[in-house]
Scaffold this motif. Structure first.
Motif, mmCIF file in Angstrom:
data_model
loop_
_atom_site.group_PDB
_atom_site.id
_atom_site.type_symbol
_atom_site.label_atom_id
_atom_site.label_comp_id
_atom_site.label_asym_id
_atom_site.label_seq_id
_atom_site.Cartn_x
_atom_site.Cartn_y
_atom_site.Cartn_z
ATOM 1 N N LEU A 283 0.797 -1.183 -0.027
ATOM 2 C CA LEU A 283 -0.061 -0.052 0.096
ATOM 3 C C LEU A 283 0.790 1.127 0.012
ATOM 4 C CD1 LEU A 283 -2.873 -0.977 2.412
ATOM 5 C CD2 LEU A 283 -2.903 -0.689 -0.188
ATOM 6 N N GLU A 284 2.069 1.204 0.604
ATOM 7 C CA GLU A 284 2.973 2.347 0.478
ATOM 8 C C GLU A 284 3.147 2.689 -1.007
ATOM 9 O OE1 GLU A 284 7.346 2.626 2.411
ATOM 10 O OE2 GLU A 284 5.773 2.007 3.985
ATOM 11 N N VAL A 285 3.271 1.777 -2.009
ATOM 12 C CA VAL A 285 3.429 1.932 -3.315
ATOM 13 C C VAL A 285 2.009 2.582 -4.068
ATOM 14 C CG1 VAL A 285 3.964 0.915 -5.691
ATOM 15 C CG2 VAL A 285 5.253 0.173 -3.507
ATOM 16 N N LEU A 286 0.917 1.464 -3.668
ATOM 17 C CA LEU A 286 -0.258 2.059 -4.205
ATOM 18 C C LEU A 286 -1.020 3.359 -3.927
ATOM 19 C CD1 LEU A 286 -2.299 -1.478 -4.192
ATOM 20 C CD2 LEU A 286 -1.481 -0.054 -6.199
ATOM 21 N N MET A 287 -0.558 3.616 -2.320
ATOM 22 C CA MET A 287 -1.291 5.048 -1.969
ATOM 23 C C MET A 287 -0.231 6.099 -1.964
ATOM 24 S SD MET A 287 -3.565 3.145 1.111
ATOM 25 C CE MET A 287 -4.688 4.518 1.366
ATOM 26 N N ALA A 288 0.768 6.082 -2.764
ATOM 27 C CA ALA A 288 1.836 7.096 -2.952
ATOM 28 C C ALA A 288 1.049 8.137 -3.591
ATOM 29 C CB ALA A 288 3.019 6.599 -3.536
ATOM 30 N N PRO A 289 1.718 9.316 -3.573
ATOM 31 C CA PRO A 289 0.982 10.612 -4.207
ATOM 32 C C PRO A 289 0.806 10.219 -5.912
ATOM 33 C CG PRO A 289 2.566 11.419 -2.734
ATOM 34 C CD PRO A 289 2.541 9.850 -2.724
ATOM 35 N N ASP A 290 1.596 9.464 -6.197
ATOM 36 C CA ASP A 290 1.315 9.217 -7.772
ATOM 37 C C ASP A 290 0.913 7.650 -7.972
ATOM 38 O OD1 ASP A 290 3.537 7.748 -6.646
ATOM 39 O OD2 ASP A 290 4.755 7.903 -8.623
ATOM 40 N N GLY A 291 0.279 7.227 -7.069
ATOM 41 C CA GLY A 291 -0.228 5.742 -6.719
ATOM 42 C C GLY A 291 -1.804 5.643 -7.374
ATOM 43 N N LEU A 292 -2.351 4.704 -7.034
ATOM 44 C CA LEU A 292 -3.786 4.270 -7.840
ATOM 45 C C LEU A 292 -4.638 5.393 -7.692
ATOM 46 C CD1 LEU A 292 -5.068 2.129 -9.150
ATOM 47 C CD2 LEU A 292 -6.021 1.074 -7.104
ATOM 48 N N THR A 293 -4.809 6.107 -6.636
ATOM 49 C CA THR A 293 -5.957 7.187 -6.593
ATOM 50 C C THR A 293 -5.537 8.186 -7.838
ATOM 51 O OG1 THR A 293 -6.314 7.086 -4.486
ATOM 52 C CG2 THR A 293 -6.914 9.073 -5.495
ATOM 53 N N ALA A 294 -4.537 8.626 -7.914
ATOM 54 C CA ALA A 294 -3.906 9.699 -8.863
ATOM 55 C C ALA A 294 -4.241 9.175 -10.063
ATOM 56 C CB ALA A 294 -2.474 10.125 -8.823
ATOM 57 N N LEU A 295 -3.821 7.813 -10.389
ATOM 58 C CA LEU A 295 -3.938 6.876 -11.785
ATOM 59 C C LEU A 295 -5.708 6.834 -12.060
ATOM 60 C CD1 LEU A 295 -2.076 5.852 -13.895
ATOM 61 C CD2 LEU A 295 -2.558 3.638 -12.740
ATOM 62 N N MET A 296 -6.274 6.625 -11.112
ATOM 63 C CA MET A 296 -7.790 6.383 -11.244
ATOM 64 C C MET A 296 -8.461 7.625 -11.596
ATOM 65 S SD MET A 296 -10.077 4.067 -11.634
ATOM 66 C CE MET A 296 -9.424 2.633 -10.581
ATOM 67 N N THR A 297 -7.908 8.793 -10.990
ATOM 68 C CA THR A 297 -8.459 10.137 -11.290
ATOM 69 C C THR A 297 -8.175 10.440 -12.704
ATOM 70 O OG1 THR A 297 -8.072 10.562 -9.010
ATOM 71 C CG2 THR A 297 -8.365 12.439 -10.473
ATOM 72 N N ARG A 298 -7.146 10.215 -13.160
ATOM 73 C CA ARG A 298 -6.666 10.517 -14.610
ATOM 74 C C ARG A 298 -7.380 9.715 -15.477
ATOM 75 N NH1 ARG A 298 -0.819 9.289 -14.725
ATOM 76 N NH2 ARG A 298 -1.209 8.978 -16.905
ATOM 77 N N ALA A 299 -7.516 8.410 -14.872
ATOM 78 C CA ALA A 299 -8.390 7.688 -16.174
ATOM 79 C C ALA A 299 -9.827 8.015 -16.035
ATOM 80 C CB ALA A 299 -8.288 6.195 -15.627
ATOM 81 N N ALA A 300 -10.446 8.339 -15.239
ATOM 82 C CA ALA A 300 -11.939 8.796 -14.895
ATOM 83 C C ALA A 300 -11.966 10.127 -15.770
ATOM 84 C CB ALA A 300 -12.451 8.557 -13.486
ATOM 85 N N ALA A 301 -11.053 10.961 -15.601
ATOM 86 C CA ALA A 301 -10.963 12.296 -16.421
ATOM 87 C C ALA A 301 -11.264 12.085 -17.724
ATOM 88 C CB ALA A 301 -10.107 13.000 -15.871
ATOM 89 N N ALA A 302 -10.380 11.144 -18.233
ATOM 90 C CA ALA A 302 -10.032 10.845 -19.560
ATOM 91 C C ALA A 302 -11.434 10.169 -20.113
ATOM 92 C CB ALA A 302 -9.337 9.762 -20.034
ATOM 93 N N ALA A 303 -12.223 9.305 -19.256
ATOM 94 C CA ALA A 303 -13.565 8.709 -19.611
ATOM 95 C C ALA A 303 -14.516 9.829 -19.677
ATOM 96 C CB ALA A 303 -13.917 7.575 -18.600
#
Ligand SMILES: NC(=O)c1ccc[n+]([C@@H]2O[C@H](COP(=O)([O-])OP(=O)(O)OC[C@H]3O[C@@H](n4cnc5c(N)ncnc54)[C@H](O)[C@@H]3O)[C@@H](O)[C@H]2O)c1
Length: 278
Positions: free
Chosen positions: A249-269
């Motif tokens: 989770l230290e990797v997944l919840m890092a500032p550039d982790g899954l939330t940032a990635l998901m936010t970018r993906a959803a913004a693209a959608a």
């Protein structure tokens, strides 16, 4: 959230449901309605390339590509946004019969349908998702000014037969809804693929990696469904201090982790949904 009753389905069965375009999403919803008790003879499908299961259902009463649809309580518009302008006119006459139009097309605004069917026609714009096929969908919907409370309840009854239903406050929310729940199942399936790939990178055989990834997502989703605990609490329950999950989770919840990635993906959608509006 709305619960569909047998009485709702019986009322729909009386005048029937017409589905324009019965592919992956329209088909998923139809499967759910049939499972909820809609008799096949109450369903009409208009689709130039019907799947085999629809042809089989036609032998059991489903009306497949009749020359003309005379009546329908609800007409579900489930073709691709890009073919809607060509396909929808074949059901425009149902506006004169008082049918409720329910579009599930991504991006396509209510105003587009009002220009085809008239502003007096009741129109509900809905965004379902494919887990509807197993009764576990979630549909967000909103009606136009001509859609009465009775129309909204009818649309909610249909959507409620295949999962949860939420009413939106504004049509402008639909792009974001599409980005989260409409497209969302694909993100979860990709999560399975990504976890399986990670397992393979750790030298697990292909099949074992996929079995572990798939069953883990299925089990976690079922636990989230049955538990009253928040997602955050369920995550904490897996995470021993100083243990293996904390390390991941230290990797997944890092500032550039899954939330940032998901936010970018959803913004693209959401951006693509706005583009589809034309
Ligand atoms: N697939 C999803 O997860 C999903 C989720 C929410 C909303 N939607 C929306 O549902 C709609 C359908 O998407 P899909 O994924 O089911 O696509 P799909 O390609 O699987 O289904 C579309 C169907 O429309 C039929 N069709 C094509 N031209 C037609 C015409 N002129 N008249 C009648 N039928 C015609 C095709 O034969 C096909 O069976 C789209 O507007 C999409 O934005 C899809």
């Amino acid at each position: 959230m709305t619960q569909t009753t047998a009485a709702d389905i019986a009322a729909l069965a009386e005048r029937g449901v017409t589905i324009l375009g019965c592919g992956k999403m329209g088909g998923a919803m139809l499967r759910g309605w049939l499972a909820a008790g809609l008799p096949p003879e109450a369903a009409t499908v208009l689709d130039p390339a019907p799947a085999d299961w629809l042809r089989e259902l036609a032998a059991r009463g489903l009306r497949l590509n009749p020359e003309r649809v005379e009546d329908a309580a609800v007409c579900v518009l489930a073709v691709k946004p890009q073919v809607m302008a060509k396909a929808a006119p074949q059901v425009a006459h149902l506006a004169g019969r008082g049918a409720l139009f329910m579009s599930i097309a991504a991006g396509t605004p209510i105003s587009f349908f009002e220009s085809l069917f008239g502003a007096d026609a009741p129109i509900v714009r809905a965004m379902p998702n494919t887990p509807a096929a197993v009764g576990r969908g979630v549909t967000a919907l909103i009606g136009n000014a001509a859609a009465t409370e009775a129309h909204m309840r009818l649309a909610e009854a249909l959507a409620g037969a295949v999962g949860a239903v939420v009413r939106l406050e504004a049509e402008s929310q639909m792009d974001a809804v599409t980005a989260i729940s409409g497209s969302g199942p694909a993100y979860v399936f990709h999560m399975i693929e990504a976890m399986a790939a990670a397992g393979r990178a750790l030298d697990l055989p292909d099949e074992l990696a996929m079995t572990l990834a798939r069953q883990t997502v299925i089990g976690a989703a079922e636990l989230a469904r049955r538990s009253d605990a928040s997602a955050e609490q369920l995550r904490r329950d897996v995470t021993s201090p100083g243990g293996t999950t904390a390390a991941a989770l230290e990797v997944l919840m890092a500032p550039d982790g899954l939330t940032a990635l998901m936010t970018r993906a959803a913004a693209a959608a959401a951006r693509r949904s706005r583009e589809l509006a034309g």
